[in-house]
Every structure is written in C-alpha cells, then in structure tokens.
Scaffold this motif. Structure first.
Motif, mmCIF file in Angstrom:
data_model
loop_
_atom_site.group_PDB
_atom_site.id
_atom_site.type_symbol
_atom_site.label_atom_id
_atom_site.label_comp_id
_atom_site.label_asym_id
_atom_site.label_seq_id
_atom_site.Cartn_x
_atom_site.Cartn_y
_atom_site.Cartn_z
ATOM 1 N N TYR A 163 -8.551 -80.846 -51.692
ATOM 2 C CA TYR A 163 -9.871 -81.409 -51.378
ATOM 3 C C TYR A 163 -10.199 -82.599 -52.286
ATOM 4 O O TYR A 163 -10.791 -83.579 -51.861
ATOM 5 C CB TYR A 163 -10.967 -80.345 -51.494
ATOM 6 C CG TYR A 163 -10.779 -79.184 -50.553
ATOM 7 C CD1 TYR A 163 -10.418 -79.373 -49.214
ATOM 8 C CD2 TYR A 163 -10.959 -77.885 -50.996
ATOM 9 C CE1 TYR A 163 -10.240 -78.305 -48.352
ATOM 10 C CE2 TYR A 163 -10.783 -76.803 -50.136
ATOM 11 C CZ TYR A 163 -10.421 -77.020 -48.821
ATOM 12 O OH TYR A 163 -10.244 -75.966 -47.977
ATOM 13 N N ARG A 164 -9.800 -82.493 -53.572
ATOM 14 C CA ARG A 164 -10.021 -83.622 -54.502
ATOM 15 C C ARG A 164 -9.255 -84.860 -54.035
ATOM 16 O O ARG A 164 -9.768 -85.973 -54.072
ATOM 17 C CB ARG A 164 -9.619 -83.233 -55.922
ATOM 18 C CG ARG A 164 -10.693 -82.480 -56.674
ATOM 19 C CD ARG A 164 -10.335 -82.254 -58.131
ATOM 20 N NE ARG A 164 -9.331 -81.223 -58.317
ATOM 21 C CZ ARG A 164 -9.537 -79.927 -58.154
ATOM 22 N NH1 ARG A 164 -10.710 -79.489 -57.788
ATOM 23 N NH2 ARG A 164 -8.565 -79.063 -58.347
ATOM 24 N N TYR A 165 -8.000 -84.660 -53.607
ATOM 25 C CA TYR A 165 -7.210 -85.769 -53.084
ATOM 26 C C TYR A 165 -7.943 -86.409 -51.904
ATOM 27 O O TYR A 165 -8.123 -87.634 -51.862
ATOM 28 C CB TYR A 165 -5.827 -85.277 -52.645
ATOM 29 C CG TYR A 165 -4.916 -86.358 -52.094
ATOM 30 C CD1 TYR A 165 -3.872 -86.846 -52.864
ATOM 31 C CD2 TYR A 165 -5.093 -86.875 -50.806
ATOM 32 C CE1 TYR A 165 -3.013 -87.824 -52.360
ATOM 33 C CE2 TYR A 165 -4.244 -87.854 -50.308
ATOM 34 C CZ TYR A 165 -3.212 -88.324 -51.086
ATOM 35 O OH TYR A 165 -2.382 -89.298 -50.595
ATOM 36 N N ASP A 166 -8.362 -85.587 -50.948
ATOM 37 C CA ASP A 166 -9.036 -86.096 -49.752
ATOM 38 C C ASP A 166 -10.317 -86.845 -50.105
ATOM 39 O O ASP A 166 -10.593 -87.915 -49.555
ATOM 40 C CB ASP A 166 -9.359 -84.951 -48.792
ATOM 41 C CG ASP A 166 -8.102 -84.273 -48.245
ATOM 42 O OD1 ASP A 166 -7.010 -84.892 -48.286
ATOM 43 O OD2 ASP A 166 -8.213 -83.113 -47.791
ATOM 44 N N ALA A 167 -11.084 -86.281 -51.040
ATOM 45 C CA ALA A 167 -12.337 -86.927 -51.447
ATOM 46 C C ALA A 167 -12.070 -88.258 -52.135
ATOM 47 O O ALA A 167 -12.762 -89.258 -51.879
ATOM 48 C CB ALA A 167 -13.133 -86.006 -52.366
ATOM 49 N N MET A 168 -11.049 -88.296 -53.005
ATOM 50 C CA MET A 168 -10.737 -89.546 -53.711
ATOM 51 C C MET A 168 -10.196 -90.597 -52.746
ATOM 52 O O MET A 168 -10.503 -91.777 -52.875
ATOM 53 C CB MET A 168 -9.758 -89.269 -54.856
ATOM 54 C CG MET A 168 -10.401 -88.480 -55.986
ATOM 55 S SD MET A 168 -9.244 -88.044 -57.289
ATOM 56 C CE MET A 168 -9.068 -89.624 -58.119
ATOM 57 N N GLU A 169 -9.409 -90.150 -51.768
ATOM 58 C CA GLU A 169 -8.919 -91.099 -50.762
ATOM 59 C C GLU A 169 -10.095 -91.665 -49.975
ATOM 60 O O GLU A 169 -10.172 -92.875 -49.725
ATOM 61 C CB GLU A 169 -7.925 -90.416 -49.829
ATOM 62 C CG GLU A 169 -7.327 -91.377 -48.807
ATOM 63 C CD GLU A 169 -6.306 -90.727 -47.904
ATOM 64 O OE1 GLU A 169 -5.533 -91.488 -47.284
ATOM 65 O OE2 GLU A 169 -6.262 -89.490 -47.793
#
Length: 152
Positions: A35-41
């Motif tokens: 989820y952190r990856y998706d949010a940062m992307e």
C-alpha cells in the motif's frame, strides 16, 4: 534522489527528497508495504526502467565482485536504476551494497548496519580446496562443487 529497495517500503523509509524505484519492487511487497508503494507512486514517485546497457554493466560489476549469483534480477535492476539516476540506493542487502560500492553508487541503510568494506569474493573447491577468482560450474581440477569464500 533516493532509489528504494523493498526494504525501504517495509521499514517505512521517509524522506522529503524525490524518490524512485522499479516496477519489480512492487511484486515483492505485501500488505502495508504494498500500500505504501501504491500511495507513493500515486503521489509522484518515479518508477524507472533501467537501460539494458546499464543493466549489463551492473551484471559485469556483480560478476567481478562475486555477487552475481546471490543477486536477483530485481536487485540488479535496482542497482542499474540507482546508477542511471545518480541516486542513493536505500537497501539493507549486503550483496547490493557490495556491488554498489564497486559502481560508486551511494547507499543508505535502514534497519541493518551497512557494509564496512567492499569484497571481491573467491571461489573454493569443496573437494581439492583450490581457490579461483571466477566462479565455475565445477572445479576444473577435480570436478567438485565450488563455494563462495570470503577473501580475507
């Protein structure tokens, strides 16, 4: 610019600096880290695909340090991205750090201690004990398996 390995998402690495990563890192992440990856992307993180020539250069460097067999394709692509973007690679992986040092790629560690020295690994025959600078499938002298050996 920081180039983030999976450990950066897992350990919740935070910075105000621009960040980048590669698509394959997302495949290594589950739950909150994913989820952190998706949010940062979604917030503008640069997702980089390194050039094939740069990836070949990284593979040659990993081969010369003796780390090629321990690094995944994702690890190699991360190194290539950091090299290409002139970024600081955020990782806790010692083999990545060793190759990064040989490529003059800056490293920032998160949860582990960083490497204290660069190593060019040796390969030792498990049968006759002969040491080699390069990895072979089998010992050219007696045919036994080779194992990676610390050069110190």
């Amino acid at each position: 610019m920081y180039v983030l390995d999976a450990s950066a998402f897992i350990e919740e690495f935070d910075t105000e600096e621009p960040v980048a990563t590669i698509p394959a890192v997302r495949e290594e992440l589950v739950d909150g880290a994913g989820y952190r990856y998706d949010a940062m992307e979604g917030a503008g993180m640069h997702v980089h695909i390194p050039d094939a020539d740069v990836l070949d250069r990284v593979k040659r460097a990993a081969e010369s340090t003796g780390d090629l067999d321990t690094l995944s394709e994702t690890d190699l692509r991360l190194l290539a991205a950091a090299f290409e973007l002139d970024g600081t690679l955020v990782t806790d992986d010692y083999a990545i750090q060793n190759v990064a040092e040989s490529l003059d790629v800056a490293i920032e560690v998160i949860a582990q201690e960083g490497i204290t020295e660069q190593r060019d690994w040796l390969w030792q025959c498990q049968g006759c004990g002969k040491e080699f600078d390069e990895k072979h499938d089998r010992c050219p002298i007696c045919g036994a398996d080779l194992a990676r050996k610390n050069p110190n």
